[in-house]
Scaffold this active site. Structure first.
Site, mmCIF file in Angstrom:
data_model
loop_
_atom_site.group_PDB
_atom_site.id
_atom_site.type_symbol
_atom_site.label_atom_id
_atom_site.label_comp_id
_atom_site.label_asym_id
_atom_site.label_seq_id
_atom_site.Cartn_x
_atom_site.Cartn_y
_atom_site.Cartn_z
ATOM 1 N N GLN A 1 0.826 -1.221 0.000
ATOM 2 C CA GLN A 1 0.000 0.000 0.000
ATOM 3 C C GLN A 1 0.854 1.262 0.000
ATOM 4 O OE1 GLN A 1 -2.508 0.506 3.451
ATOM 5 N NE2 GLN A 1 -0.998 -0.315 4.874
ATOM 6 N N LEU A 2 1.950 1.277 0.753
ATOM 7 C CA LEU A 2 2.814 2.458 0.738
ATOM 8 C C LEU A 2 3.582 2.537 -0.580
ATOM 9 C CD1 LEU A 2 4.052 4.945 2.042
ATOM 10 C CD2 LEU A 2 5.733 3.447 3.156
ATOM 11 N N ASP B 1 13.075 -9.863 -4.330
ATOM 12 C CA ASP B 1 12.881 -10.350 -2.963
ATOM 13 C C ASP B 1 14.079 -9.823 -2.190
ATOM 14 O OD1 ASP B 1 13.078 -11.754 -0.581
ATOM 15 O OD2 ASP B 1 12.283 -13.603 -1.418
ATOM 16 N N ASP C 1 5.755 2.947 14.775
ATOM 17 C CA ASP C 1 5.474 3.305 16.177
ATOM 18 C C ASP C 1 5.643 2.098 17.102
ATOM 19 O OD1 ASP C 1 3.241 2.305 14.719
ATOM 20 O OD2 ASP C 1 1.864 2.964 16.286
ATOM 21 N N TYR D 1 7.872 -8.199 15.718
ATOM 22 C CA TYR D 1 7.839 -7.275 14.570
ATOM 23 C C TYR D 1 8.569 -5.971 14.921
ATOM 24 C CZ TYR D 1 5.835 -3.708 11.444
ATOM 25 O OH TYR D 1 5.676 -2.655 10.576
HETATM 26 N N1 LIG Z 1 1.039 -0.930 7.826
HETATM 27 C C1 LIG Z 1 1.299 -0.160 8.891
HETATM 28 O O1 LIG Z 1 0.422 0.143 9.696
HETATM 29 C C2 LIG Z 1 2.688 0.378 9.099
HETATM 30 C C3 LIG Z 1 2.915 1.233 10.176
HETATM 31 C C4 LIG Z 1 4.190 1.768 10.341
HETATM 32 C C5 LIG Z 1 5.207 1.422 9.476
HETATM 33 N N2 LIG Z 1 4.955 0.568 8.445
HETATM 34 C C6 LIG Z 1 6.062 0.234 7.545
HETATM 35 O O2 LIG Z 1 5.804 0.842 6.309
HETATM 36 C C7 LIG Z 1 6.347 0.046 5.258
HETATM 37 C C8 LIG Z 1 5.284 -0.237 4.218
HETATM 38 O O3 LIG Z 1 4.231 -0.966 4.835
HETATM 39 P P1 LIG Z 1 2.848 -1.241 4.093
HETATM 40 O O4 LIG Z 1 1.776 -0.877 5.043
HETATM 41 O O5 LIG Z 1 2.848 -0.678 2.715
HETATM 42 O O6 LIG Z 1 2.886 -2.829 4.014
HETATM 43 P P2 LIG Z 1 2.336 -3.821 2.909
HETATM 44 O O7 LIG Z 1 1.147 -3.251 2.239
HETATM 45 O O8 LIG Z 1 2.246 -5.145 3.598
HETATM 46 O O9 LIG Z 1 3.509 -3.839 1.847
HETATM 47 C C9 LIG Z 1 4.724 -4.468 2.093
HETATM 48 C C10 LIG Z 1 5.185 -5.008 0.767
HETATM 49 O O10 LIG Z 1 6.457 -5.658 0.969
HETATM 50 C C11 LIG Z 1 6.425 -6.854 0.231
HETATM 51 N N3 LIG Z 1 7.377 -7.815 0.738
HETATM 52 C C12 LIG Z 1 7.278 -8.660 1.786
HETATM 53 N N4 LIG Z 1 8.369 -9.405 1.882
HETATM 54 C C13 LIG Z 1 9.196 -9.022 0.875
HETATM 55 C C14 LIG Z 1 10.473 -9.426 0.444
HETATM 56 N N5 LIG Z 1 11.143 -10.400 1.056
HETATM 57 N N6 LIG Z 1 11.014 -8.814 -0.644
HETATM 58 C C15 LIG Z 1 10.351 -7.834 -1.284
HETATM 59 N N7 LIG Z 1 9.125 -7.423 -0.935
HETATM 60 C C16 LIG Z 1 8.564 -8.008 0.144
HETATM 61 C C17 LIG Z 1 5.014 -7.358 0.342
HETATM 62 O O11 LIG Z 1 4.778 -8.299 -0.661
HETATM 63 P P3 LIG Z 1 3.682 -9.458 -0.433
HETATM 64 O O12 LIG Z 1 2.360 -8.759 -0.453
HETATM 65 O O13 LIG Z 1 3.908 -10.356 -1.581
HETATM 66 O O14 LIG Z 1 3.995 -10.069 0.896
HETATM 67 C C18 LIG Z 1 4.231 -6.065 0.179
HETATM 68 O O15 LIG Z 1 3.991 -5.784 -1.177
HETATM 69 C C19 LIG Z 1 6.927 -1.183 5.960
HETATM 70 O O16 LIG Z 1 8.292 -0.971 6.190
HETATM 71 C C20 LIG Z 1 6.198 -1.226 7.268
HETATM 72 O O17 LIG Z 1 6.952 -1.893 8.269
HETATM 73 C C21 LIG Z 1 3.722 0.047 8.233
#
Ligand SMILES: NC(=O)c1ccc[n+]([C@@H]2O[C@H](COP(=O)([O-])OP(=O)(O)OC[C@H]3O[C@@H](n4cnc5c(N)ncnc54)[C@H](OP(=O)(O)O)[C@@H]3O)[C@@H](O)[C@H]2O)c1
Length: 271
Positions: A22-23, A43, A101, A124
């Site tokens: 999503q980001l 990956d 956070d 996590y």
């Molecule tokens: N979501 C939250 O509330 C939140 C809050 C604070 C910080 N963050 C951080 O913000 C960033 C973006 O998060 P998001 O919410 O966009 O998460 P997301 O929607 O789950 O996106 C993460 C992406 O990373 C991919 N991924 C997972 N393992 C991977 C690997 N080994 N190699 C390459 N790609 C891989 C996933 O692919 P698959 O779908 O195929 O697994 C997914 O497309 C992350 O660093 C997260 O920790 C998130």
């Protein structure tokens, strides 16, 4: 060392990892011309693809984001969040790393700022904190929270689905944070790469509990569904979450994000 990239990022070779997330989707919009790499294309737990080409800036949005799943399999989470970040840092180019956070324990009752000591309570959170170190001193470490967007799995989309299926949903009311729209975060990151590197807290203005957020989602979307407020203990999820994780920046010139309710409206307009 601090990187300062002038306002010419649009002309540089920007790579977005985790482009299927999503980001990642929002970053590709905020950085027109950026090259998005999905997990299938890189990956990050493995070295970069041979055809990566020239890279001037990496927006590293790939991560293991399954918070409860990390409790059962912390090593796999670390392989992505720590090892994967190390692989990205090894490119030796300016890097934006996204943290959370959940690096804080949630015992404060005033907003967490960059100088507060992290104390993650979940596997996590620990992997994301170690990922900050792997990103290195020269990286921008962006701590944000409770992300939601128009794609993928997130709280807004889950509530909209449940709200159509049920008359009532049970939502925790004892965790307080800043629900942050990925479009607003991506815009702030565009501003950030013209500022010095280091840790930055970038989260939506305002704060609420998950239950208050659910009520706002139903209200804004015109969905007729009651929110029953429950405790974290009642929900009984495997991973501990901070009871309070409002993020604010104490740094000069920090980008300011819109209020979470404005972000919610912008997101709903796209769903
Ligand atoms: N979501 C939250 O509330 C939140 C809050 C604070 C910080 N963050 C951080 O913000 C960033 C973006 O998060 P998001 O919410 O966009 O998460 P997301 O929607 O789950 O996106 C993460 C992406 O990373 C991919 N991924 C997972 N393992 C991977 C690997 N080994 N190699 C390459 N790609 C891989 C996933 O692919 P698959 O779908 O195929 O697994 C997914 O497309 C992350 O660093 C997260 O920790 C998130």
């Amino acid at each position: 060392m601090e990187h300062v990239i002038a306002d010419s990022v649009g002309t540089r070779h920007v790579v977005v990892t985790g482009a299927g997330g999503q980001l990642g989707a929002a970053l590709l919009e905020a950085f027109p011309g950026a090259r998005g790499l999905t997990r299938a294309e890189w990956d990050v737990s493995l070295p970069p693809p041979a055809d990566l080409g020239e890279v001037d800036l990496v927006l590293h949005a790939a991560a293991w984001t399954n918070v409860d799943g990390a409790e059962a399999d912390p090593q796999s989470a670390a392989a992505v969040n720590v090892g994967g970040t190390q692989n990205v840092a090894d490119l030796g180019v300016p890097l934006v790393y996204f943290s959370t956070d959940y690096v804080f324990d949630g015992t404060k009752r005033t907003p967490y700022v960059e100088s507060d000591a992290p104390a993650p309570q979940s596997a996590y959170g620990r992997t994301k904190l170690h990922g900050e170190a792997a990103a290195g001193d020269g990286a921008w470490i962006v701590r944000s929270s409770w992300l939601f967007g128009w794609t993928g799995a997130n709280f807004v989309r889950t509530m909209l689905r449940l709200g159509e299926e049920r008359d009532e949903v049970a939502v925790v009311d004892d965790q307080r944070g800043c629900p942050t729209y990925v479009g607003d975060l991506a815009g702030a990151v565009h501003e950030l790469v013209g500022l010095p590197s280091g840790v930055w807290h970038l989260a939506a203005d305002g704060d609420c509990t998950w239950a208050e957020f659910a009520e706002a989602i139903f209200d804004e979307a015109g969905v007729d569904c009651r929110v029953r407020k429950i405790s974290t203990a009642e929900l009984g999820r495997p991973a501990a979450r901070p009871a309070y994780s409002v993020l604010r920046s104490e740094r000069l010139g920090a980008p300011v994000l819109p209020h979470w309710r404005d972000g919610l409206r912008a997101c709903l307009a796209r769903i």
